[in-house]
Design a protein around this motif. Structure first.
Motif, PDB file in Angstrom:
ATOM      1  N   PRO A 170      54.046 -68.255 -19.973  1.00 41.27           N
ATOM      2  CA  PRO A 170      54.614 -67.719 -18.720  1.00 41.27           C
ATOM      3  C   PRO A 170      53.524 -67.366 -17.720  1.00 41.27           C
ATOM      4  O   PRO A 170      52.419 -66.945 -18.091  1.00 41.27           O
ATOM      5  N   LEU A 171      53.838 -67.523 -16.448  1.00 45.57           N
ATOM      6  CA  LEU A 171      52.860 -67.302 -15.384  1.00 45.57           C
ATOM      7  C   LEU A 171      52.868 -65.882 -14.848  1.00 45.57           C
ATOM      8  O   LEU A 171      51.837 -65.381 -14.367  1.00 45.57           O
ATOM      9  N   TRP A 172      54.019 -65.201 -14.894  1.00 45.86           N
ATOM     10  CA  TRP A 172      54.144 -63.921 -14.204  1.00 45.86           C
ATOM     11  C   TRP A 172      53.235 -62.817 -14.738  1.00 45.86           C
ATOM     12  O   TRP A 172      52.839 -61.924 -13.978  1.00 45.86           O
ATOM     13  N   PRO A 173      52.825 -62.800 -16.043  1.00 39.82           N
ATOM     14  CA  PRO A 173      51.980 -61.673 -16.486  1.00 39.82           C
ATOM     15  C   PRO A 173      50.516 -61.780 -16.071  1.00 39.82           C
ATOM     16  O   PRO A 173      49.756 -60.848 -16.300  1.00 39.82           O
ATOM     17  N   LEU A 174      50.088 -62.887 -15.444  1.00 39.64           N
ATOM     18  CA  LEU A 174      48.661 -63.181 -15.277  1.00 39.64           C
ATOM     19  C   LEU A 174      47.891 -62.053 -14.601  1.00 39.64           C
ATOM     20  O   LEU A 174      46.976 -61.460 -15.193  1.00 39.64           O
ATOM     21  N   THR A 175      48.229 -61.732 -13.360  1.00 37.41           N
ATOM     22  CA  THR A 175      47.421 -60.733 -12.651  1.00 37.41           C
ATOM     23  C   THR A 175      47.610 -59.341 -13.246  1.00 37.41           C
ATOM     24  O   THR A 175      46.690 -58.513 -13.211  1.00 37.41           O
ATOM     25  N   GLY A 176      48.787 -59.066 -13.797  1.00 40.53           N
ATOM     26  CA  GLY A 176      48.989 -57.781 -14.453  1.00 40.53           C
ATOM     27  C   GLY A 176      48.104 -57.620 -15.674  1.00 40.53           C
ATOM     28  O   GLY A 176      47.504 -56.550 -15.892  1.00 40.53           O
ATOM     29  N   LEU A 177      47.981 -58.668 -16.481  1.00 43.82           N
ATOM     30  CA  LEU A 177      47.119 -58.608 -17.660  1.00 43.82           C
ATOM     31  C   LEU A 177      45.647 -58.487 -17.260  1.00 43.82           C
ATOM     32  O   LEU A 177      44.876 -57.766 -17.911  1.00 43.82           O
ATOM     33  N   LEU A 178      45.249 -59.192 -16.222  1.00 42.30           N
ATOM     34  CA  LEU A 178      43.870 -59.056 -15.743  1.00 42.30           C
ATOM     35  C   LEU A 178      43.583 -57.631 -15.284  1.00 42.30           C
ATOM     36  O   LEU A 178      42.526 -57.057 -15.585  1.00 42.30           O
ATOM     37  N   THR A 179      44.527 -57.036 -14.561  1.00 41.07           N
ATOM     38  CA  THR A 179      44.359 -55.661 -14.108  1.00 41.07           C
ATOM     39  C   THR A 179      44.247 -54.711 -15.288  1.00 41.07           C
ATOM     40  O   THR A 179      43.395 -53.804 -15.299  1.00 41.07           O
ATOM     41  N   ALA A 180      45.092 -54.897 -16.288  1.00 38.81           N
ATOM     42  CA  ALA A 180      45.028 -54.057 -17.481  1.00 38.81           C
ATOM     43  C   ALA A 180      43.679 -54.218 -18.180  1.00 38.81           C
ATOM     44  O   ALA A 180      43.082 -53.233 -18.648  1.00 38.81           O
ATOM     45  N   ALA A 181      43.186 -55.445 -18.263  1.00 39.38           N
ATOM     46  CA  ALA A 181      41.885 -55.680 -18.895  1.00 39.38           C
ATOM     47  C   ALA A 181      40.770 -54.959 -18.145  1.00 39.38           C
ATOM     48  O   ALA A 181      39.867 -54.372 -18.758  1.00 39.38           O
ATOM     49  N   PHE A 182      40.829 -54.977 -16.815  1.00 34.68           N
ATOM     50  CA  PHE A 182      39.807 -54.269 -16.037  1.00 34.68           C
ATOM     51  C   PHE A 182      39.869 -52.769 -16.294  1.00 34.68           C
ATOM     52  O   PHE A 182      38.830 -52.100 -16.387  1.00 34.68           O
ATOM     53  N   CYS A 183      41.071 -52.209 -16.402  1.00 35.11           N
ATOM     54  CA  CYS A 183      41.206 -50.772 -16.660  1.00 35.11           C
ATOM     55  C   CYS A 183      40.631 -50.402 -18.021  1.00 35.11           C
ATOM     56  O   CYS A 183      39.929 -49.390 -18.164  1.00 35.11           O
ATOM     57  N   VAL A 184      40.913 -51.204 -19.049  1.00 31.93           N
ATOM     58  CA  VAL A 184      40.360 -50.932 -20.373  1.00 31.93           C
ATOM     59  C   VAL A 184      38.843 -51.089 -20.353  1.00 31.93           C
ATOM     60  O   VAL A 184      38.108 -50.311 -20.993  1.00 31.93           O
ATOM     61  N   TRP A 185      38.352 -52.054 -19.627  1.00 29.76           N
ATOM     62  CA  TRP A 185      36.898 -52.229 -19.474  1.00 29.76           C
ATOM     63  C   TRP A 185      36.285 -50.966 -18.871  1.00 29.76           C
ATOM     64  O   TRP A 185      35.243 -50.474 -19.350  1.00 29.76           O
ATOM     65  N   ILE A 186      36.896 -50.418 -17.833  1.00 27.59           N
ATOM     66  CA  ILE A 186      36.386 -49.185 -17.226  1.00 27.59           C
ATOM     67  C   ILE A 186      36.318 -48.077 -18.268  1.00 27.59           C
ATOM     68  O   ILE A 186      35.328 -47.328 -18.349  1.00 27.59           O
ATOM     69  N   ALA A 187      37.365 -47.946 -19.094  1.00 26.83           N
ATOM     70  CA  ALA A 187      37.409 -46.888 -20.101  1.00 26.83           C
ATOM     71  C   ALA A 187      36.284 -47.052 -21.122  1.00 26.83           C
ATOM     72  O   ALA A 187      35.579 -46.082 -21.466  1.00 26.83           O
ATOM     73  N   VAL A 188      36.092 -48.268 -21.620  1.00 27.25           N
ATOM     74  CA  VAL A 188      35.041 -48.514 -22.606  1.00 27.25           C
ATOM     75  C   VAL A 188      33.665 -48.258 -22.005  1.00 27.25           C
ATOM     76  O   VAL A 188      32.784 -47.657 -22.642  1.00 27.25           O
ATOM     77  N   ALA A 189      33.456 -48.694 -20.771  1.00 26.98           N
ATOM     78  CA  ALA A 189      32.169 -48.465 -20.108  1.00 26.98           C
ATOM     79  C   ALA A 189      31.912 -46.973 -19.905  1.00 26.98           C
ATOM     80  O   ALA A 189      30.772 -46.501 -20.050  1.00 26.98           O
ATOM     81  N   ALA A 190      32.963 -46.208 -19.586  1.00 28.65           N
ATOM     82  CA  ALA A 190      32.799 -44.758 -19.397  1.00 28.65           C
ATOM     83  C   ALA A 190      32.361 -44.097 -20.694  1.00 28.65           C
ATOM     84  O   ALA A 190      31.459 -43.238 -20.705  1.00 28.65           O
ATOM     85  N   GLY A 191      32.986 -44.477 -21.808  1.00 29.08           N
ATOM     86  CA  GLY A 191      32.576 -43.903 -23.080  1.00 29.08           C
ATOM     87  C   GLY A 191      31.132 -44.240 -23.413  1.00 29.08           C
ATOM     88  O   GLY A 191      30.367 -43.383 -23.879  1.00 29.08           O
ATOM     89  N   ALA A 192      30.711 -45.470 -23.167  1.00 26.39           N
ATOM     90  CA  ALA A 192      29.329 -45.869 -23.435  1.00 26.39           C
ATOM     91  C   ALA A 192      28.355 -45.113 -22.544  1.00 26.39           C
ATOM     92  O   ALA A 192      27.260 -44.737 -22.980  1.00 26.39           O
TER      93      ALA A 192
END
Length: 599
Positions: free
Chosen positions: A79-101
């Motif tokens: 499916p095409l509709w989750p694409l940008t939403g999943l990318l946004t979620a990935a960026f948010c999790v990346w921010i969280a992991v980087a903050a902990g590091a």
């Protein structure tokens, strides 16, 4: 290493939970459509997507990357509709992991206890810093404005001090972060600033690292730099002759950081808020609560201050805290009359300096210092309140900055399903000569079919493979109209609103007029023009008109539209996109191999 992996896993889990709370609305089927966030099922590889249209290359290479990813998903049947939403979620999790590091790196250098101690006590004390990295006014307001891809730049800003200012610089990972941040021009700028400051404060191999990063930065900027040079627009709004075509001083004033209730501009940016668009601000930030949240924030900084002072010689602290102070001061000053005049002069004089117009975006450079403040404050309070008490208290303070974030984002991020008429219109116009005008006039749409009637960017340019003429003018409450770059689009739109004869429009290269009939907005005397045209398609949502010709037939001679971008220009810009993608993927692979190899 095992303890580090556990810490990363815990931080990622926290990031997933926070992201799920904030982005839950995107789990509903449909394409995100909110203000500047426009996702469509069929994004074309048009001149506009490449940055070679009449408008500025603001979403380069983002639009091409999304078009490629859409085709890849379509090819494998996903499916095409989750694409940008999943990318946004990935960026948010990346921010969280980087903050902990980031917190672990600083505390490891100044103490052997507390946050860096293995076990759940250390994870609990690190929790507030991870939460505040994602749950803050900057991230929430930019999501409400639709700037999902900016979060890649925010994540890189938090990551780069960890990679470059630490005892063991990780060059490949830093190059990957810069490349991903380069999804948008402003994300690239944020990442380059953070990388430069982190390198300057680091202690080892500066010259070699600087040379490699400079080369990667140059390659990853090629998509929008080449598009600016070869196309008709400019990154961020460069007009003819290199001047800024988006409103000069009025344009800079319209996009300056905004003072929130009771705390002024400086207080707003220190709190990581102050976006220019008041419609993208959660209700909690428009009341007295903004002042209360700022007081709590300053209290956290006061508790963290002794720890920051003790760690003042740490390269990571030197790369983050002074940068935050300078950022807050410059962003606040840029919203004053002298600051607006000075920035307008820079924007008018320097090509591509329009990237500096929305100064509040640069508050992202202060996020790493804010994360450190929360981490060091939690460690300072842990002996008195126990780790769980410190974690609960400071996490509550972080959430209190935008307590209504989940509800507001749930209500606003309501994906849409496009009507079947869009596919029918695409079948008629895609790939055929002649340009398109849209009604009602303007770049934004307000219809009960989308986002509850909130203003959204017209999806037509990202839906149809034809040149859609959009002036790019933006009406900003209290600041008037900020003029866009599309002079021909503006001339044609004005002729349509006056009800001029279709020949006036065809002389400007217009062949199609698409009326998005459920959208509110100015239509002027366009009925008079359209009465002399051919209706090619109509349903309750859309009406497509063709100027000239007989009913059901194409024009014998297409209107004399200006030629599209040359094949050589398109090939050059596409090659630049490929270079950006390959560079990013290569850096990620090298970073992954480096992490697994013995030291």
């Amino acid at each position: 290493m095992p303890d580090s992996r556990v810490a990363v896993a815990v931080d990622a889990a926290v990031g997933v939970v926070i992201t799920a709370l904030l982005l839950a609305g995107l789990a509903r089927p449909g394409f995100p459509l909110l203000r500047d966030w426009v996702a469509t099922p069929t994004p074309p590889l048009s001149d506009a997507a490449l940055g070679l249209g009449e408008s500025a290359a603001r979403a380069v290479p983002q639009d091409v990357a999304v078009a490629w990813a859409t085709r890849a998903l379509e090819g494998i049947g996903l499916p095409l509709w989750p694409l940008t939403g999943l990318l946004t979620a990935a960026f948010c999790v990346w921010i969280a992991v980087a903050a902990g590091a980031l917190v672990r790196q600083v505390v490891r250098g100044v103490t052997s206890a507390g946050v860096d101690t293995p076990g759940w006590s250390g994870h609990l004390v690190r929790l507030p810093a991870v939460v505040v990295a994602v749950w803050n006014p900057l991230v929430v307001e930019r999501l409400l404005q639709g700037h999902w891809s900016l979060l890649a730049g925010v994540a890189a800003v938090v990551t780069l001090p960890v990679l470059l200012a630490g005892p063991r610089p990780r060059l490949a990972a830093a190059c990957a972060a810069v490349a991903v941040a380069g999804l948008t021009p402003i994300g690239w700028v944020l990442a380059v600033v953070a990388a430069a400051v982190s390198l300057a404060c680091g202690a080892r191999r500066r010259a070699r690292s600087a040379a490699v990063l400079a080369a990667v930065a140059a390659v990853t900027a090629l998509p929008w730099v080449l598009a600016t040079v070869l196309g008709g627009g400019g990154a961020g709004g460069v007009g003819e002759g290199g001047g800024f075509a988006v409103g000069g001083t009025p344009g800079v004033a319209a996009f300056a950081a905004r003072a929130e209730t009771g705390i002024g501009t400086l207080g707003s940016v220190v709190a990581l808020g102050g976006i220019w668009n008041s419609a993208a601000v959660p209700p909690s930030r428009t009341s007295w609560w903004a002042a209360a949240a700022l007081v709590l924030l300053l209290a956290v900084w006061a508790v963290a201050a002794p720890g920051i002072w003790r760690a003042r010689r740490d390269p990571t602290v030197r790369a983050t805290v002074p940068l935050a102070l300078v950022t807050w001061l410059l962003v606040a000053l840029s919203a004053t009359a002298p600051g607006i005049a000075a920035l307008a002069a820079v924007v008018d004089a320097i090509p591509a300096a329009g990237l500096l117009r929305d100064t509040q975006k640069f508050v992202a450079l202060a996020l790493p210092a804010t994360v450190l403040a929360w981490g060091l404050a939690a460690r300072a309070l842990a002996p008195r309140l126990r780790p769980v008490g410190a974690a609960v208290l400071l996490t509550a303070v972080a959430v209190a900055a935008v307590p209504d974030a989940p509800r507001v984002l749930w209500d606003s991020l309501h994906p849409v399903t496009y009507g079947e008429g869009w596919a029918r219109v695409a079948e008629i116009v895609d790939g055929r000569p002649g340009d398109m005008l849209v009604l009602p006039a303007g770049s934004f749409r307000s219809t009960p079919l989308w986002a509850g009637g909130a203003a959204v960017l017209d999806p037509a340019p990202r839906m149809l493979d034809t040149r859609v003429l959009v002036p790019g003018d933006l009406v900003v409450g209290g600041a008037g109209t900020v003029t866009g770059e599309g002079d021909r689009a503006r001339e044609a739109t004005e002729a349509l609103l006056r009800g001029d004869h279709p020949r006036t429009l065809t002389a400007l290269g217009v062949r199609w007029v698409l009326d998005e009939r459920t959208s509110a907005g100015p239509r002027g005397e366009s009925d008079r023009t359209l009465s002399a045209t051919t209706t090619r398609f109509a349903d309750p949502e859309l009406v497509l008109y063709e100027l000239g010709g007989t009913d059901g037939q194409e024009l014998a001679v297409p209107p004399p539209a200006p030629p599209p971008a040359s094949q050589s220009s398109r090939a050059a810009v596409l090659a630049a996109h490929v270079a950006w993608l390959v560079t990013g993927l290569a850096a990620m692979i090298l970073a992954a191999v480096g992490r697994r190899s013995p030291r």
